[in-house]
Scaffold this motif. Structure first.
Motif, PDB file in Angstrom:
ATOM      1  N   PHE A 135       0.826  -1.201   0.000  1.00 48.59           N
ATOM      2  CA  PHE A 135       0.000   0.000   0.000  1.00 48.59           C
ATOM      3  C   PHE A 135       0.864   1.256   0.000  1.00 48.59           C
ATOM      4  N   ARG A 136       0.206   2.393  -0.171  1.00 45.01           N
ATOM      5  CA  ARG A 136       0.916   3.673  -0.128  1.00 45.01           C
ATOM      6  C   ARG A 136       1.132   4.130   1.314  1.00 45.01           C
ATOM      7  N   LYS A 137       2.186   4.913   1.518  1.00 46.60           N
ATOM      8  CA  LYS A 137       2.399   5.611   2.777  1.00 46.60           C
ATOM      9  C   LYS A 137       2.018   7.081   2.598  1.00 46.60           C
ATOM     10  N   VAL A 138       1.602   7.694   3.700  1.00 48.78           N
ATOM     11  CA  VAL A 138       1.158   9.089   3.680  1.00 48.78           C
ATOM     12  C   VAL A 138       1.975   9.869   4.707  1.00 48.78           C
ATOM     13  N   GLU A 139       2.683  10.910   4.254  1.00 47.18           N
ATOM     14  CA  GLU A 139       3.497  11.708   5.171  1.00 47.18           C
ATOM     15  C   GLU A 139       2.628  12.765   5.850  1.00 47.18           C
ATOM     16  N   VAL A 192       1.234  16.008   4.719  1.00 47.99           N
ATOM     17  CA  VAL A 192       2.277  16.739   4.002  1.00 47.99           C
ATOM     18  C   VAL A 192       2.184  16.352   2.537  1.00 47.99           C
ATOM     19  N   ARG A 193       2.222  15.062   2.271  1.00 49.53           N
ATOM     20  CA  ARG A 193       2.087  14.529   0.923  1.00 49.53           C
ATOM     21  C   ARG A 193       1.861  13.034   1.020  1.00 49.53           C
ATOM     22  N   GLU A 194       1.266  12.495  -0.013  1.00 50.78           N
ATOM     23  CA  GLU A 194       1.148  11.054  -0.120  1.00 50.78           C
ATOM     24  C   GLU A 194       2.245  10.565  -1.051  1.00 50.78           C
ATOM     25  N   ARG A 195       2.807   9.411  -0.730  1.00 48.96           N
ATOM     26  CA  ARG A 195       3.773   8.818  -1.636  1.00 48.96           C
ATOM     27  C   ARG A 195       3.149   8.711  -3.021  1.00 48.96           C
ATOM     28  N   GLU A 196       3.996   8.692  -4.039  1.00 47.83           N
ATOM     29  CA  GLU A 196       3.513   8.686  -5.406  1.00 47.83           C
ATOM     30  C   GLU A 196       2.363   7.707  -5.594  1.00 47.83           C
ATOM     31  N   ARG A 197       1.261   8.234  -6.113  1.00 51.07           N
ATOM     32  CA  ARG A 197       0.143   7.335  -6.400  1.00 51.07           C
ATOM     33  C   ARG A 197       0.576   6.314  -7.437  1.00 51.07           C
ATOM     34  N   LYS A 204       8.421   3.729 -12.128  1.00 50.12           N
ATOM     35  CA  LYS A 204       8.792   4.999 -11.498  1.00 50.12           C
ATOM     36  C   LYS A 204       7.881   5.378 -10.330  1.00 50.12           C
ATOM     37  N   ILE A 205       7.387   4.371  -9.611  1.00 53.58           N
ATOM     38  CA  ILE A 205       6.627   4.618  -8.388  1.00 53.58           C
ATOM     39  C   ILE A 205       7.635   4.538  -7.247  1.00 53.58           C
ATOM     40  N   LEU A 206       8.052   5.695  -6.772  1.00 53.19           N
ATOM     41  CA  LEU A 206       9.233   5.791  -5.923  1.00 53.19           C
ATOM     42  C   LEU A 206       8.893   5.805  -4.438  1.00 53.19           C
ATOM     43  N   GLY A 207       9.915   5.771  -3.627  1.00 55.66           N
ATOM     44  CA  GLY A 207       9.738   5.942  -2.187  1.00 55.66           C
ATOM     45  C   GLY A 207       9.348   4.678  -1.449  1.00 55.66           C
ATOM     46  N   ASP A 208       9.342   4.802  -0.106  1.00 61.00           N
ATOM     47  CA  ASP A 208       8.959   3.677   0.750  1.00 61.00           C
ATOM     48  C   ASP A 208       7.485   3.340   0.567  1.00 61.00           C
ATOM     49  N   LYS A 209       7.172   2.081   0.770  1.00 59.58           N
ATOM     50  CA  LYS A 209       5.791   1.621   0.674  1.00 59.58           C
ATOM     51  C   LYS A 209       5.478   0.751   1.882  1.00 59.58           C
ATOM     52  N   ILE A 258      -1.620  -1.927  -4.205  1.00 60.66           N
ATOM     53  CA  ILE A 258      -2.966  -1.377  -4.078  1.00 60.66           C
ATOM     54  C   ILE A 258      -2.853   0.133  -3.843  1.00 60.66           C
ATOM     55  N   ASP A 259      -3.523   0.914  -4.668  1.00 62.91           N
ATOM     56  CA  ASP A 259      -3.395   2.375  -4.605  1.00 62.91           C
ATOM     57  C   ASP A 259      -4.273   2.977  -3.506  1.00 62.91           C
ATOM     58  N   LYS A 260      -3.956   2.592  -2.272  1.00 63.34           N
ATOM     59  CA  LYS A 260      -4.654   3.125  -1.096  1.00 63.34           C
ATOM     60  C   LYS A 260      -3.620   3.478  -0.034  1.00 63.34           C
ATOM     61  N   GLY A 261      -3.790   4.636   0.597  1.00 64.15           N
ATOM     62  CA  GLY A 261      -2.884   5.050   1.665  1.00 64.15           C
ATOM     63  C   GLY A 261      -3.421   4.617   3.016  1.00 64.15           C
ATOM     64  N   ILE A 262      -2.718   3.689   3.680  1.00 73.57           N
ATOM     65  CA  ILE A 262      -3.199   3.174   4.974  1.00 73.57           C
ATOM     66  C   ILE A 262      -2.200   3.418   6.104  1.00 73.57           C
ATOM     67  N   TYR A 263      -1.030   3.988   5.768  1.00 72.29           N
ATOM     68  CA  TYR A 263       0.091   4.054   6.696  1.00 72.29           C
ATOM     69  C   TYR A 263       0.563   5.503   6.781  1.00 72.29           C
ATOM     70  N   TYR A 264       0.577   6.067   7.997  1.00 76.05           N
ATOM     71  CA  TYR A 264       0.987   7.456   8.194  1.00 76.05           C
ATOM     72  C   TYR A 264       2.367   7.512   8.844  1.00 76.05           C
ATOM     73  N   TYR A 265       3.218   8.392   8.330  1.00 83.37           N
ATOM     74  CA  TYR A 265       4.593   8.441   8.830  1.00 83.37           C
ATOM     75  C   TYR A 265       5.109   9.878   8.874  1.00 83.37           C
ATOM     76  N   GLN A 266       6.158  10.054   9.669  1.00 83.43           N
ATOM     77  CA  GLN A 266       6.919  11.299   9.715  1.00 83.43           C
ATOM     78  C   GLN A 266       8.393  10.946   9.656  1.00 83.43           C
ATOM     79  N   TYR A 267       9.186  11.836   9.065  1.00 81.41           N
ATOM     80  CA  TYR A 267      10.629  11.676   9.117  1.00 81.41           C
ATOM     81  C   TYR A 267      11.146  12.408  10.345  1.00 81.41           C
TER      82      TYR A 267
END
Length: 266
Positions: free
Chosen positions: A117-121, A129-134, A152-157, A198-207
């Protein structure tokens, strides 16, 4: 059905938020395994309070500090559920995360490794802040290397992997080191199994300032063998030239720090 696994080290101040997100899940088809990697704050007492509340099944194990990768291996050995989902102690989940994972997993082909799934910052106040690349499509059947370098779907998932497959691919445990990039394992799994994205954001994170992402220069100095292993592996893959050049530079950096570290131990 799901083991939510959290490795933690001195994160008493963020664990309450994760715990709250787990208590608020719309379905309770999971267990929460926490491996405490030698914390010296009040993490242990905090987890004991969570267990006493008896809101969700919790397995807690405190170990000598050995790094996230060893903690993951321990977590996998303790897992009782079909799916294994790593959720870091400074992150948290959407309240429908477990429900979404279950819905998407029941239709997963039996020979697939898992769902991603996608992560959401988010900011401290929870604002996005932003959602990881859809992903561009509701569902993509692919592998980690293909999804990153070709699509080219980048970043942590947020990877949810079958526990049996996680047991096939333990993280390397290198004496005197504590870190190997997670991609080393996800990419190896992808050599033999497909994932469903799956193009759904279920995980919230901060750096956070004390997180791995912001401490890379320190990490490569302390864990050169683990990084050399990863970059050496990636250099053998069919990836774009610019990435190979970057990994080549990192590989030689790792070699340099291996040499430097070995020199200090002699």
């Amino acid at each position: 059905m799901i083991t939510v696994f959290t490795p933690t080290y001195n994160r008493e101040y963020t664990l309450k938020r994760l715990y709250k997100s787990l208590k608020n899940q719309t379905i309770k088809n999971f267990e929460w395994i926490i491996v405490d990697d030698g914390s010296n704050d009040d993490t242990e007492n905090l987890i004991k309070e969570f267990i006493k509340e008896d809101e969700i099944p919790i397995i807690y194990k405190k170990v000598k500090n050995g790094g996230k990768m060893r903690a993951i291996n321990i977590g996998v050995s303790l897992a009782n559920k079909e799916l294994f989902f790593i959720v870091d102690s400074d992150d948290y989940l959407d309240e429908r995360a477990m429900e979404t994972i279950e819905e998407e997993s029941v239709t997963l082909p039996v020979d697939y490794a898992g769902v991603v799934f996608r992560k959401v910052e988010v900011f401290d106040n929870g604002k996005i802040v932003r959602e990881r690349e859809r992903f561009g499509e509701d569902q993509i059947d692919s592998t980690p290397i293909n999804i990153f370098y070709n699509k080219k779907i980048l970043g942590d998932k947020a990877e949810v992997v079958k526990t049996a497959i996680m047991r096939e691919y333990p993280f390397p445990e290198i004496e005197g080191e504590k870190f190997v990039p997670e991609g080393y394992i996800w990419n190896q799994i992808g050599e033999n199994y497909m994932f469903r994205y799956i193009d759904k954001g279920i995980y919230y994170y901060q750096y956070l300032d004390d997180g791995y992402t912001k401490r890379f220069s320190e990490i490569i100095k302390l864990n050169p063998k683990g990084l050399k292993l990863y970059y050496g592996y990636m250099l053998k893959k069919n990836i774009p030239l610019k990435n190979k050049i970057k990994f080549m530079i990192r590989y030689f950096q790792s070699l340099y720090y291996c040499w430097k570290k070995e020199g200090k131990t002699k």
